[in-house]
Enzyme design. Sequence first.
Site, PDB file in Angstrom:
ATOM      1  N   GLY A 217       0.802  -1.222   0.000  1.00  0.00           N
ATOM      2  CA  GLY A 217       0.000   0.000   0.000  1.00  0.00           C
ATOM      3  C   GLY A 217       0.827   1.261   0.000  1.00  0.00           C
ATOM      4  O   GLY A 217       1.649   1.487   0.888  1.00  0.00           O
TER       5      GLY A 217
ATOM      6  N   GLY B 259      -0.339   4.386   0.311  1.00  0.00           N
ATOM      7  CA  GLY B 259      -1.167   5.494   0.812  1.00  0.00           C
ATOM      8  C   GLY B 259      -0.352   6.343   1.769  1.00  0.00           C
ATOM      9  O   GLY B 259       0.881   6.319   1.758  1.00  0.00           O
ATOM     10  N   PHE B 260      -1.032   7.087   2.616  1.00  0.00           N
ATOM     11  CA  PHE B 260      -0.331   7.967   3.563  1.00  0.00           C
ATOM     12  C   PHE B 260       0.638   7.172   4.435  1.00  0.00           C
ATOM     13  O   PHE B 260       1.770   7.580   4.663  1.00  0.00           O
ATOM     14  CB  PHE B 260      -1.337   8.678   4.472  1.00  0.00           C
ATOM     15  CG  PHE B 260      -2.106   9.758   3.772  1.00  0.00           C
ATOM     16  CD1 PHE B 260      -1.503  10.969   3.477  1.00  0.00           C
ATOM     17  CD2 PHE B 260      -3.422   9.580   3.405  1.00  0.00           C
ATOM     18  CE1 PHE B 260      -2.195  11.979   2.834  1.00  0.00           C
ATOM     19  CE2 PHE B 260      -4.128  10.586   2.763  1.00  0.00           C
ATOM     20  CZ  PHE B 260      -3.517  11.780   2.479  1.00  0.00           C
TER      21      PHE B 260
ATOM     22  N   VAL C  52      -1.940  -7.440  -4.176  1.00  0.00           N
ATOM     23  CA  VAL C  52      -1.574  -8.527  -3.267  1.00  0.00           C
ATOM     24  C   VAL C  52      -2.832  -9.339  -2.981  1.00  0.00           C
ATOM     25  O   VAL C  52      -3.826  -8.825  -2.466  1.00  0.00           O
ATOM     26  CB  VAL C  52      -0.954  -7.986  -1.960  1.00  0.00           C
ATOM     27  CG1 VAL C  52      -0.606  -9.137  -1.022  1.00  0.00           C
ATOM     28  CG2 VAL C  52       0.289  -7.169  -2.277  1.00  0.00           C
TER      29      VAL C  52
ATOM     30  N   GLU D 251     -19.006  17.224   3.219  1.00  0.00           N
ATOM     31  CA  GLU D 251     -18.287  17.989   2.192  1.00  0.00           C
ATOM     32  C   GLU D 251     -18.932  17.793   0.818  1.00  0.00           C
ATOM     33  O   GLU D 251     -19.071  18.741   0.049  1.00  0.00           O
ATOM     34  CB  GLU D 251     -16.805  17.582   2.184  1.00  0.00           C
ATOM     35  CG  GLU D 251     -16.147  18.022   3.489  1.00  0.00           C
ATOM     36  CD  GLU D 251     -14.659  17.728   3.614  1.00  0.00           C
ATOM     37  OE1 GLU D 251     -14.034  18.318   4.498  1.00  0.00           O
ATOM     38  OE2 GLU D 251     -14.120  16.921   2.844  1.00  0.00           O
TER      39      GLU D 251
ATOM     40  N   ASP E 105      -5.094   2.978   8.291  1.00  0.00           N
ATOM     41  CA  ASP E 105      -6.509   2.600   8.478  1.00  0.00           C
ATOM     42  C   ASP E 105      -6.708   1.124   8.788  1.00  0.00           C
ATOM     43  O   ASP E 105      -7.633   0.757   9.511  1.00  0.00           O
ATOM     44  CB  ASP E 105      -7.300   2.912   7.193  1.00  0.00           C
ATOM     45  CG  ASP E 105      -7.673   4.380   7.082  1.00  0.00           C
ATOM     46  OD1 ASP E 105      -7.305   5.154   7.987  1.00  0.00           O
ATOM     47  OD2 ASP E 105      -8.328   4.747   6.089  1.00  0.00           O
TER      48      ASP E 105
ATOM     49  N   ALA F 208      -5.832  10.566   8.049  1.00  0.00           N
ATOM     50  CA  ALA F 208      -4.488  10.676   7.485  1.00  0.00           C
ATOM     51  C   ALA F 208      -3.406  10.811   8.569  1.00  0.00           C
ATOM     52  O   ALA F 208      -2.340  10.188   8.456  1.00  0.00           O
ATOM     53  CB  ALA F 208      -4.437  11.871   6.534  1.00  0.00           C
ATOM     54  N   GLN F 209      -3.655  11.602   9.614  1.00  0.00           N
ATOM     55  CA  GLN F 209      -2.608  11.855  10.610  1.00  0.00           C
ATOM     56  C   GLN F 209      -2.113  10.588  11.322  1.00  0.00           C
ATOM     57  O   GLN F 209      -0.901  10.352  11.378  1.00  0.00           O
ATOM     58  CB  GLN F 209      -3.065  12.909  11.618  1.00  0.00           C
ATOM     59  CG  GLN F 209      -2.701  14.329  11.224  1.00  0.00           C
ATOM     60  CD  GLN F 209      -1.217  14.493  10.899  1.00  0.00           C
ATOM     61  OE1 GLN F 209      -0.338  13.977  11.574  1.00  0.00           O
ATOM     62  NE2 GLN F 209      -0.926  15.210   9.826  1.00  0.00           N
TER      63      GLN F 209
HETATM   64  C1  LIG Z   1     -13.548  10.682   0.623  1.00  0.00           C
HETATM   65  C2  LIG Z   1     -12.562  10.657   1.767  1.00  0.00           C
HETATM   66  C3  LIG Z   1     -12.281  11.824   2.465  1.00  0.00           C
HETATM   67  C4  LIG Z   1     -11.379  11.817   3.523  1.00  0.00           C
HETATM   68  N1  LIG Z   1     -11.103  12.994   4.170  1.00  0.00           N
HETATM   69  C5  LIG Z   1     -10.199  13.002   5.162  1.00  0.00           C
HETATM   70  C6  LIG Z   1      -9.836  14.213   5.799  1.00  0.00           C
HETATM   71  O1  LIG Z   1     -10.365  15.276   5.478  1.00  0.00           O
HETATM   72  N2  LIG Z   1      -8.894  14.170   6.780  1.00  0.00           N
HETATM   73  C7  LIG Z   1      -8.293  12.998   7.149  1.00  0.00           C
HETATM   74  O2  LIG Z   1      -7.424  13.009   8.022  1.00  0.00           O
HETATM   75  N3  LIG Z   1      -8.610  11.841   6.571  1.00  0.00           N
HETATM   76  C8  LIG Z   1      -9.535  11.808   5.572  1.00  0.00           C
HETATM   77  N4  LIG Z   1      -9.863  10.627   4.966  1.00  0.00           N
HETATM   78  C9  LIG Z   1      -9.243   9.379   5.466  1.00  0.00           C
HETATM   79  C10 LIG Z   1      -7.822   9.233   4.968  1.00  0.00           C
HETATM   80  O3  LIG Z   1      -7.756   9.451   3.589  1.00  0.00           O
HETATM   81  C11 LIG Z   1      -7.335   7.832   5.340  1.00  0.00           C
HETATM   82  O4  LIG Z   1      -7.408   7.715   6.726  1.00  0.00           O
HETATM   83  C12 LIG Z   1      -5.917   7.610   4.859  1.00  0.00           C
HETATM   84  O5  LIG Z   1      -5.869   7.613   3.456  1.00  0.00           O
HETATM   85  C13 LIG Z   1      -5.387   6.278   5.406  1.00  0.00           C
HETATM   86  O6  LIG Z   1      -4.105   6.063   4.894  1.00  0.00           O
HETATM   87  P1  LIG Z   1      -3.584   4.581   4.619  1.00  0.00           P
HETATM   88  O7  LIG Z   1      -2.199   4.718   4.140  1.00  0.00           O
HETATM   89  O8  LIG Z   1      -3.871   3.736   5.785  1.00  0.00           O
HETATM   90  O9  LIG Z   1      -4.526   4.028   3.453  1.00  0.00           O
HETATM   91  P2  LIG Z   1      -4.782   4.571   1.996  1.00  0.00           P
HETATM   92  O10 LIG Z   1      -4.390   5.990   1.860  1.00  0.00           O
HETATM   93  O11 LIG Z   1      -6.179   4.192   1.675  1.00  0.00           O
HETATM   94  O12 LIG Z   1      -3.782   3.700   1.088  1.00  0.00           O
HETATM   95  C14 LIG Z   1      -3.937   2.329   0.932  1.00  0.00           C
HETATM   96  C15 LIG Z   1      -3.204   1.902  -0.319  1.00  0.00           C
HETATM   97  O13 LIG Z   1      -3.161   0.477  -0.355  1.00  0.00           O
HETATM   98  C16 LIG Z   1      -3.398   0.026  -1.670  1.00  0.00           C
HETATM   99  N5  LIG Z   1      -3.932  -1.324  -1.560  1.00  0.00           N
HETATM  100  C17 LIG Z   1      -5.019  -1.735  -0.867  1.00  0.00           C
HETATM  101  N6  LIG Z   1      -5.168  -3.071  -0.954  1.00  0.00           N
HETATM  102  C18 LIG Z   1      -4.154  -3.508  -1.739  1.00  0.00           C
HETATM  103  C19 LIG Z   1      -3.784  -4.793  -2.213  1.00  0.00           C
HETATM  104  N7  LIG Z   1      -4.465  -5.895  -1.889  1.00  0.00           N
HETATM  105  N8  LIG Z   1      -2.709  -4.892  -3.014  1.00  0.00           N
HETATM  106  C20 LIG Z   1      -2.009  -3.787  -3.363  1.00  0.00           C
HETATM  107  N9  LIG Z   1      -2.306  -2.552  -2.932  1.00  0.00           N
HETATM  108  C21 LIG Z   1      -3.365  -2.418  -2.128  1.00  0.00           C
HETATM  109  C22 LIG Z   1      -4.384   1.047  -2.233  1.00  0.00           C
HETATM  110  O14 LIG Z   1      -4.344   1.067  -3.641  1.00  0.00           O
HETATM  111  C23 LIG Z   1      -3.877   2.340  -1.607  1.00  0.00           C
HETATM  112  O15 LIG Z   1      -2.965   2.995  -2.429  1.00  0.00           O
HETATM  113  C24 LIG Z   1     -10.761  10.604   3.894  1.00  0.00           C
HETATM  114  C25 LIG Z   1     -11.037   9.429   3.195  1.00  0.00           C
HETATM  115  C26 LIG Z   1     -11.928   9.444   2.146  1.00  0.00           C
HETATM  116  C27 LIG Z   1     -12.223   8.173   1.395  1.00  0.00           C
END
Ligand SMILES: Cc1cc2nc3c(=O)[nH]c(=O)nc-3n(C[C@H](O)[C@H](O)[C@H](O)COP(=O)(O)OP(=O)(O)OC[C@H]3O[C@@H](n4cnc5c(N)ncnc54)[C@H](O)[C@@H]3O)c2cc1C
Length: 427
Positions: free
Chosen positions: A15, A17-18, A83, A174, A305, A322-323
């Site tokens: 992943g 993501g953040f 994955v 929003e 998350d 995100a934080q």
């Molecule tokens: C519409 C929306 C608005 C939001 N607004 C806010 C906000 O204003 N403030 C805030 O703090 N948070 C906000 N959030 C929440 C925030 O975006 C998440 O908490 C944050 O992105 C979590 O980060 P992460 O790295 O855990 O997961 P993610 O950022 O979701 O990244 C996960 C990554 O894993 C990859 N992945 C998943 N499964 C697989 C797999 N099986 N194989 C390969 N890759 C995989 C995905 O493609 C993705 O790139 C919002 C979320 C959404 C959906």
Amino acid sequence: MNIPLTSDPRVIIIGGGFAGVSLAKKLSKQEVQVVLLDKNNYHTFQPLLYQVSTGGLEPDSIAYPIRKILKDFPNFHFRLANVEEINTVENKVLTDIGKLKFDYLVIASGAETNYFGNSEIEKHSMAMKTIPESLNLRSLILENFEEALLTSDLNERNSLMNFVIVGGGPTGVELAGALAEIKKGILPKDYPDLDTRLAQIHIIQSSDCILKGMSDKASEKAEDFLEKLGVNVWKNVRVINYDGKTVTTNTDLTFETATLVWAAGVKGAAIKGMDAGEFVTKGERLLVNEFNQVKGFNNVFAIGDIACMATEEFPNGLPMMAQPAIQQGKQLGENMVRLIEEKPMQPFVYKDKGVMATIGRNKAVVDLPKFKFQGVFAWYVWMFVHLFFLIGFRNRMVVFINWVYNYIRFDREARLIIRPFKKKLKS
Ligand SMILES: Cc1cc2nc3c(=O)[nH]c(=O)nc-3n(C[C@H](O)[C@H](O)[C@H](O)COP(=O)(O)OP(=O)(O)OC[C@H]3O[C@@H](n4cnc5c(N)ncnc54)[C@H](O)[C@@H]3O)c2cc1C
């Protein structure tokens, strides 16, 4: 997968993501081999997805190539891979492009939409968790108005111009605010032959307030902002079903709509092999200890998350925001180095930097640990923070210029049906 074998320990991160990106950045200067796997070749800035759905921003401006984020680090390898399974007995991951062994595994797969087992809602509603989903929603909203313009059936026209958003969290709020601004500022200009005053936006929340995780003041003010924008806020109403036409609730209320946006829940994006057992908790998140180690494992970690780290303040796990994801990624990077050097790891302590949401132009609510404020200043703070956390100078500039342009011109020029969405394709 064409990853070289080296004498350095291999860390696989699932992943980008953040959480995954902040960890990879921390590890990329260390003596470890980092392999980041993601099913997309880009990082998504999810907080601005609603602006893509409503034509305020182009999708490219909230996405960033993962390879570019880490291009300067020789020990970093990215593979575009989904994955499919994790094998903790043989320490390997199985993907659609092959398998790979790890010394350390970090699951940072984020979250996905939770329909709580309701397959009808899943089939007929729209989600907004990814860029493709946001583009689908953008197309559907615009297609609805094109259809409404042509139909002579009054009920059908009303249904096409009725938007129901389920979930009064930041995403729902929003989106509702942005739709209300489109109704006011864009629709009358784009569809002069349609009585766009009939368009309705409903937001449905099962509890007694919107923005539940925020202060009472923020919640009340957000509701006030929404109502001033013409959004119908329904509280203490639980959506039971949606058959593609009618939304039924636990009350006498029903809604006829061609568009139901489901923003009422998320669950961990669990992966086969790690999706059952005593380490999976409520909301399909992985139970981790204070070092982000998944319960029962020394070399398997979860951050962001997907991870459920219970603390005194957050007994059900840290908020899915995100934080916590960014902070856990950074801390785990430091801890992994300690682990490899056989030094004791440091426990993760979450620094709450606050929560915010915007409802529309000049309207936002901000809860910082020490200050809470709403209105115009909050809106500027919201914009600044989002620009700051966006990845990439170009993206920041594009988003900033778009916002200034939209503000001055009361416009949203990305209202384009580039990739038409037809609901029947979903079934
Ligand atoms: C519409 C929306 C608005 C939001 N607004 C806010 C906000 O204003 N403030 C805030 O703090 N948070 C906000 N959030 C929440 C925030 O975006 C998440 O908490 C944050 O992105 C979590 O980060 P992460 O790295 O855990 O997961 P993610 O950022 O979701 O990244 C996960 C990554 O894993 C990859 N992945 C998943 N499964 C697989 C797999 N099986 N194989 C390969 N890759 C995989 C995905 O493609 C993705 O790139 C919002 C979320 C959404 C959906």
